[in-house]
Design a protein around this motif. Structure first.
Motif, PDB file in Angstrom:
ATOM      1  N   ILE A 209       0.841  -1.198   0.000  1.00  0.00           N
ATOM      2  CA  ILE A 209       0.000   0.000   0.000  1.00  0.00           C
ATOM      3  C   ILE A 209       0.877   1.250   0.000  1.00  0.00           C
ATOM      4  CG2 ILE A 209      -1.708   1.332   1.275  1.00  0.00           C
ATOM      5  CD1 ILE A 209      -2.694  -1.231   2.534  1.00  0.00           C
ATOM      6  N   LEU A 210       1.803   1.290   0.964  1.00  0.00           N
ATOM      7  CA  LEU A 210       2.578   2.516   1.112  1.00  0.00           C
ATOM      8  C   LEU A 210       3.452   2.786  -0.101  1.00  0.00           C
ATOM      9  CD1 LEU A 210       3.578   2.529   4.869  1.00  0.00           C
ATOM     10  CD2 LEU A 210       2.105   4.125   3.658  1.00  0.00           C
ATOM     11  N   ASN A 211       3.870   1.721  -0.736  1.00  0.00           N
ATOM     12  CA  ASN A 211       4.734   1.908  -1.880  1.00  0.00           C
ATOM     13  C   ASN A 211       4.000   2.564  -3.049  1.00  0.00           C
ATOM     14  OD1 ASN A 211       7.268   1.586  -3.162  1.00  0.00           O
ATOM     15  ND2 ASN A 211       6.369  -0.098  -4.344  1.00  0.00           N
ATOM     16  N   LYS A 212       2.697   2.412  -3.047  1.00  0.00           N
ATOM     17  CA  LYS A 212       1.927   3.001  -4.150  1.00  0.00           C
ATOM     18  C   LYS A 212       1.445   4.405  -3.824  1.00  0.00           C
ATOM     19  CE  LYS A 212      -1.056  -0.298  -4.597  1.00  0.00           C
ATOM     20  NZ  LYS A 212      -2.031  -1.312  -4.929  1.00  0.00           N
ATOM     21  N   ILE A 213       1.551   4.749  -2.543  1.00  0.00           N
ATOM     22  CA  ILE A 213       0.952   6.005  -2.129  1.00  0.00           C
ATOM     23  C   ILE A 213       2.017   7.062  -1.938  1.00  0.00           C
ATOM     24  CG2 ILE A 213      -0.120   7.121  -0.141  1.00  0.00           C
ATOM     25  CD1 ILE A 213      -1.885   4.689   0.072  1.00  0.00           C
ATOM     26  N   ASN A 214       1.753   8.198  -2.479  1.00  0.00           N
ATOM     27  CA  ASN A 214       2.675   9.296  -2.295  1.00  0.00           C
ATOM     28  C   ASN A 214       1.838  10.508  -1.953  1.00  0.00           C
ATOM     29  OD1 ASN A 214       4.722  11.060  -2.257  1.00  0.00           O
ATOM     30  ND2 ASN A 214       5.207  10.946  -4.451  1.00  0.00           N
ATOM     31  N   HIS A 215       1.700  10.771  -0.697  1.00  0.00           N
ATOM     32  CA  HIS A 215       0.865  11.891  -0.291  1.00  0.00           C
ATOM     33  C   HIS A 215       1.473  12.539   0.941  1.00  0.00           C
ATOM     34  CE1 HIS A 215      -2.633  14.099   1.246  1.00  0.00           C
ATOM     35  NE2 HIS A 215      -3.017  14.116  -0.014  1.00  0.00           N
ATOM     36  N   PHE A 216       1.452  13.851   0.971  1.00  0.00           N
ATOM     37  CA  PHE A 216       2.063  14.608   2.058  1.00  0.00           C
ATOM     38  C   PHE A 216       1.512  14.196   3.416  1.00  0.00           C
ATOM     39  CE2 PHE A 216       1.971  18.319   4.891  1.00  0.00           C
ATOM     40  CZ  PHE A 216       3.323  18.563   4.989  1.00  0.00           C
ATOM     41  N   ASN A 217       0.254  13.841   3.477  1.00  0.00           N
ATOM     42  CA  ASN A 217      -0.360  13.539   4.767  1.00  0.00           C
ATOM     43  C   ASN A 217      -0.356  12.059   5.126  1.00  0.00           C
ATOM     44  OD1 ASN A 217      -2.416  16.127   3.742  1.00  0.00           O
ATOM     45  ND2 ASN A 217      -1.136  16.275   5.566  1.00  0.00           N
ATOM     46  N   ILE A 218       0.412  11.283   4.378  1.00  0.00           N
ATOM     47  CA  ILE A 218       0.547   9.873   4.734  1.00  0.00           C
ATOM     48  C   ILE A 218       2.037   9.569   4.860  1.00  0.00           C
ATOM     49  CG2 ILE A 218       0.107   7.495   3.991  1.00  0.00           C
ATOM     50  CD1 ILE A 218      -2.394   8.668   2.549  1.00  0.00           C
ATOM     51  N   ILE A 219       2.386   8.933   5.959  1.00  0.00           N
ATOM     52  CA  ILE A 219       3.809   8.726   6.256  1.00  0.00           C
ATOM     53  C   ILE A 219       4.464   7.955   5.111  1.00  0.00           C
ATOM     54  CG2 ILE A 219       3.717   6.511   7.479  1.00  0.00           C
ATOM     55  CD1 ILE A 219       5.426   9.544   8.952  1.00  0.00           C
ATOM     56  N   ARG A 220       5.673   8.335   4.751  1.00  0.00           N
ATOM     57  CA  ARG A 220       6.323   7.710   3.604  1.00  0.00           C
ATOM     58  C   ARG A 220       7.192   6.531   4.045  1.00  0.00           C
ATOM     59  NH1 ARG A 220       9.529  11.378   2.210  1.00  0.00           N
ATOM     60  NH2 ARG A 220      11.434  10.183   2.429  1.00  0.00           N
ATOM     61  N   LEU A 221       7.031   5.435   3.364  1.00  0.00           N
ATOM     62  CA  LEU A 221       7.889   4.272   3.613  1.00  0.00           C
ATOM     63  C   LEU A 221       9.076   4.415   2.677  1.00  0.00           C
ATOM     64  CD1 LEU A 221       8.153   1.379   4.912  1.00  0.00           C
ATOM     65  CD2 LEU A 221       7.089   0.529   2.842  1.00  0.00           C
ATOM     66  N   SER A 222      10.295   4.422   3.238  1.00  0.00           N
ATOM     67  CA  SER A 222      11.418   4.622   2.327  1.00  0.00           C
ATOM     68  C   SER A 222      12.182   3.337   2.048  1.00  0.00           C
ATOM     69  CB  SER A 222      12.353   5.694   2.868  1.00  0.00           C
ATOM     70  OG  SER A 222      12.818   5.319   4.136  1.00  0.00           O
ATOM     71  N   GLY A 223      12.057   2.348   2.924  1.00  0.00           N
ATOM     72  CA  GLY A 223      12.799   1.121   2.651  1.00  0.00           C
ATOM     73  C   GLY A 223      12.383  -0.025   3.550  1.00  0.00           C
ATOM     74  N   VAL A 224      12.944  -1.194   3.244  1.00  0.00           N
ATOM     75  CA  VAL A 224      12.646  -2.371   4.059  1.00  0.00           C
ATOM     76  C   VAL A 224      13.917  -3.187   4.272  1.00  0.00           C
ATOM     77  CG1 VAL A 224      10.284  -2.624   3.233  1.00  0.00           C
ATOM     78  CG2 VAL A 224      12.107  -3.829   2.069  1.00  0.00           C
ATOM     79  N   GLY A 225      13.895  -3.997   5.311  1.00  0.00           N
ATOM     80  CA  GLY A 225      14.992  -4.927   5.554  1.00  0.00           C
ATOM     81  C   GLY A 225      14.418  -6.189   6.173  1.00  0.00           C
ATOM     82  N   PHE A 226      15.192  -7.246   6.155  1.00  0.00           N
ATOM     83  CA  PHE A 226      14.728  -8.502   6.728  1.00  0.00           C
ATOM     84  C   PHE A 226      15.897  -9.208   7.388  1.00  0.00           C
ATOM     85  CE2 PHE A 226      13.820 -13.029   6.676  1.00  0.00           C
ATOM     86  CZ  PHE A 226      12.521 -13.056   7.159  1.00  0.00           C
ATOM     87  N   ASN A 227      15.667  -9.703   8.601  1.00  0.00           N
ATOM     88  CA  ASN A 227      16.714 -10.460   9.279  1.00  0.00           C
ATOM     89  C   ASN A 227      16.109 -11.317  10.368  1.00  0.00           C
ATOM     90  OD1 ASN A 227      19.567 -11.022   9.869  1.00  0.00           O
ATOM     91  ND2 ASN A 227      19.122 -10.011  11.796  1.00  0.00           N
ATOM     92  N   ASP A 228      16.583 -12.525  10.540  1.00  0.00           N
ATOM     93  CA  ASP A 228      16.147 -13.385  11.645  1.00  0.00           C
ATOM     94  C   ASP A 228      14.643 -13.508  11.772  1.00  0.00           C
ATOM     95  OD1 ASP A 228      18.659 -13.764  12.402  1.00  0.00           O
ATOM     96  OD2 ASP A 228      18.484 -12.868  14.397  1.00  0.00           O
TER      97      ASP A 228
END
Ligand SMILES: *[C@@H]1O[C@H](CO)[C@@H](O)[C@H](O)[C@H]1NC(C)=O
Ligand SMILES: *[C@@H]1O[C@H](CO)[C@@H](O)[C@H](O)[C@H]1NC(C)=O
Ligand SMILES: *[C@@H]1O[C@H](CO)[C@@H](O)[C@H](O)[C@H]1NC(C)=O
Ligand SMILES: *[C@@H]1O[C@H](CO)[C@@H](O)[C@H](O)[C@H]1NC(C)=O
Ligand SMILES: *[C@@H]1O[C@H](CO)[C@@H](O)[C@H](O)[C@H]1NC(C)=O
Length: 637
Positions: A392-411
């Protein structure tokens, strides 16, 4: 912004500022490794004596490890009765377990002062420390803090071989709430690599929600760590048939259309490994990200390979999903195009950003403040299926919605990296407690309301497909440097009409008490009007400076709280008792009444008469403009 201020900064979502949901015993988190400190907020010293009875039958799990592999050696290590132990595990009394087999251990749990415990007795071996005894020998069934507290009559700090110690093992008896719920026993389960709450609950047939609650965890905060105990609430004693050889990967869910998985499974929200098994484009990102790390970690043979990747569960998982990886590797290109704004972080980068996930970087719950390339970021640790939120966040770009900038995975844990909202969650600002220095003027409050409404309107109308947020509350609204609002935590969000319907029904009710619309609580009906209701409640909190729980205390029906202020006669006097005293009357009366009318409409029982979000945006936009001119022409009417 001074440093202290920065320290006080809060981000997010995971921790609700509402005190409505209370766990039975706090989960220990990472405290097992911090021998020096006994943080009062967790259960490092043991589970508190808060149960109905001061003693009870309880259960532990233990993984057979040389030299503790036989019924008799495990019984004597853990102060259990050998014949009870052999019966419970359906083995003869002289049996020996294969290494790593999970053994159920029946114990008599009782209060010793403040904490429940089973007293085991242990003779220190050469070179053992409190930590090694608690973590390695007892596998996390005790903690170094509890050992130190229990054996404080030792004259020296150093442990000598041959010293006899009392080992308080972590057990607990059900609380009144649990007993009322039919829970008769608590099992202290030893978490190992790659496990998550829903999986552990499933092993013993325990409901995930109850299991979370028993450990003071919530759906937003499900991170658990290996070598800690997780309390599993049981209605019946556990049985050996439940603990068939594990660890083993959970069976991949059958390929079902994404839409039906919402209602069918209660566990999807937590599933990490399930991500790999489940089909659908949503999962593909997860698979590819996982794959990416998997390969990376394997090839980076420097030092120890992360234990998660060497454990049996993941080896099995690897085999079962290898084919899928190959098939889905082709997706990598297409996904990386659609996810081009999303950076993939290695665990090392995230560790560096948060100074090794140091406590000083912890904001709250499982959210850390990190510095990546000089910029602040909020890094959220999640043990669960995050593909939806990412998607969802990756498709949304709006000033009033928090921006997801990246992801990581471990354990087995995901890390989502978000833009950092310096001024933290709205709940820190609006509740009128005297300790907080934070204050918002009338106009700032209206601006924030307008921002939230704008963000929601975007989700409802312009996102494709449209989404219902489903968990609008003051802790999920974050404020940036200029006190402009950003909506966070879309983990519960779902598409409003993915079935082509105007609304959908669900049996899986999640959200925050007090903010949830009646039609959702009663019938599980999901529509954008759900967010309108929560928004009305939020607006009410912002105007009154009171938390939703205290609003409900005063009025079981929130609309009643609004009634007096909406009566023509004596409007102003009633208004001042309704409004946040901290505003000291500094607000334009007629606008305040206008906003209260808006709240009244938002929290109508009948969803169809609540206004649409775009109408609310228009109304609030007018209110801001006139509030600004009111502010400029002098605060006092
Ligand atoms: C038990 O439930 C009541 C109401 O449901 C709640 O107020 C109370 O905090 C709960 N107690 C515990 C220990 O969770
Ligand atoms: C636990 O309590 C029961 C009943 O009080 C007793 O029969 C049993 O021997 C106890 N078990 C241990 C290991 O002390
Ligand atoms: C366990 O040990 C503690 C401390 O020595 C003691 O106070 C407590 O009574 C013991 N509990 C039981 C059940 O023996
Ligand atoms: C804790 O004990 C487990 C075995 O129970 C071991 O695998 C792990 O490495 C230990 N942790 C530390 C930090 O030594
Ligand atoms: C400490 O107290 C326990 C009982 O509470 C006892 O068994 C042990 O021997 C004592 N240790 C020393 C060094 O006095």
């Amino acid at each position: 912004m001074d440093f202290m201020h920065l320290l006080c900064i809060f981000f997010i979502s995971v921790l609700s500022c509402s005190y409505l949901i209370r766990g039975q015993q706090p989960y220990i988190r990472k405290a097992t490794t911090a021998c020096g400190s006994a943080d009062k907020s967790n259960s490092a010293l043991g589970y508190t004596c808060n149960g109905v009875t001061p003693r009870c039958q309880a259960y532990l799990t233990f993984r057979s490890q040389p030299p503790f592999t036989s019924v008799s050696s495990i019984s004597s290590l853990l102060a259990a009765d050998p014949s009870e132990l052999s019966q419970l595990n359906s083995v003869p009394e002289d049996a020996t377990f294969e290494t790593n087999k999970v053994v159920l251990v029946p114990v008599n749990c009782s209060c010793s002062g403040k904490y429940y415990q089973v007293n085991a007795s242990y003779v220190v071996q050469k070179d053992e420390t409190f930590f090694i005894i608690a973590n390695n020998t007892f596998q996390g069934l005790s903690t170094c803090q509890a050992l130190q507290a229990q054996n404080n009559n030792l004259t020296t700090k150093k442990l000598y071989a041959g010293t006899r110690l009392i080992i308080p093992l972590r057990c607990a008896c059900p609380t009144k709430n649990q007993t009322n719920d039919g829970v008769d026993y608590l099992l202290s389960y030893l978490v190992t690599w790659g496990q998550y709450v829903a999986l552990i609950g499933d092993i013993f047939g325990a409901d995930t929600g109850r299991t979370l609650d028993a450990n003071g965890l919530s759906e937003d905060d499900t991170v658990i760590y290996p070598f800690t105990t997780l309390l599993v609430p049981l209605e019946k004693p556990p049985s050996s048939s439940q603990i068939l050889p594990i660890p083993s990967p959970p069976p991949p869910p059958p390929s079902s259309p994404v839409s039906s998985s919402h209602t069918k499974s209660k566990t999807w929200i937590y599933v990490v490994a399930g991500v790999l098994g489940s089909l659908g484009l949503l999962s593909v990102i997860g698979v590819v990200v996982f794959c990416f790390f998997f390969r990376k970690t394997k090839s980076g043979s420097k030092k120890d390979i992360d234990p998660v990747f060497t454990s049996e569960s993941f080896e099995a998982l690897e085999k079962s999903t290898e084919k899928k990886f190959e098939q889905e590797f082709d997706f990598l290109e297409s996904v990386s195009i659609s996810a081009q704004s999303l950076k993939i972080y290695t665990f090392k980068e995230l560790e560096f950003a948060t100074e090794g996930f140091d406590l000083s970087s912890l904001i709250k719950g499982s959210v850390y403040r990190g510095r990546i390339n000089g910029d602040l970021a909020a890094i959220k640790e999640i043990n669960g299926d995050v593909t939806k939120e990412i998607n969802i966040l990756n498709k949304i770009n709006h000033f009033n919605i928090i921006r997801l900038s990246g992801v990581g995975f471990n354990d087995g844990t995901w890390y989502l990296v978000y833009e950092f909202a310096v001024n933290g969650p709205l709940c820190d600002w609006i509740y009128n407690n005297n300790t907080s220095q934070k204050f918002l003027t009338w106009t700032q409050r209206i601006q924030i309301a307008f921002d939230v409404a704008t963000g929601l309107n975007y989700l409802h109308r312009y996102a494709s497909p449209p989404y219902v947020h489903k968990d609008i509350k003051s802790s999920n609204i974050l404020l940036d440097t200029n006190l402009r609002a950003k909506i966070a935590n879309l983990s519960l969000a779902r598409s409003a009409d993915e079935d082509g319907e105007h609304f959908v029904l669900t049996r899986h009710i999640v959200g925050t008490q007090g903010y949830m619309a009646p039609e959702y609580l009663e019938n599980g009906m999901i529509s954008p009007k759900l967010d309108v209701y929560s928004f009305g409640v939020l607006l009410m909190e912002m105007l009154t400076g009171k938390e939703v729980s205290s609003l409900y205390e005063a009025n079981s029906d929130l609309s009643n709280a609004l009634r007096p202020t909406l009566q023509e006669e004596n409007e102003k006097a009633n208004l001042s008792s309704f409004m946040d005293p901290a505003l000291e009357g500094n607000y334009p009366t007629d606008h305040a009444i206008f906003v209260i009318r808006l709240i009244d409409n938002c929290i109508k029982k009948d969803p169809s008469v609540r206004p649409e979000m775009d109408v609310i945006v228009q109304n609030l936009s007018r209110t801001i403009n006139s509030s600004l001119s009111w502010e400029h022409t002098g605060n006092f009417e």
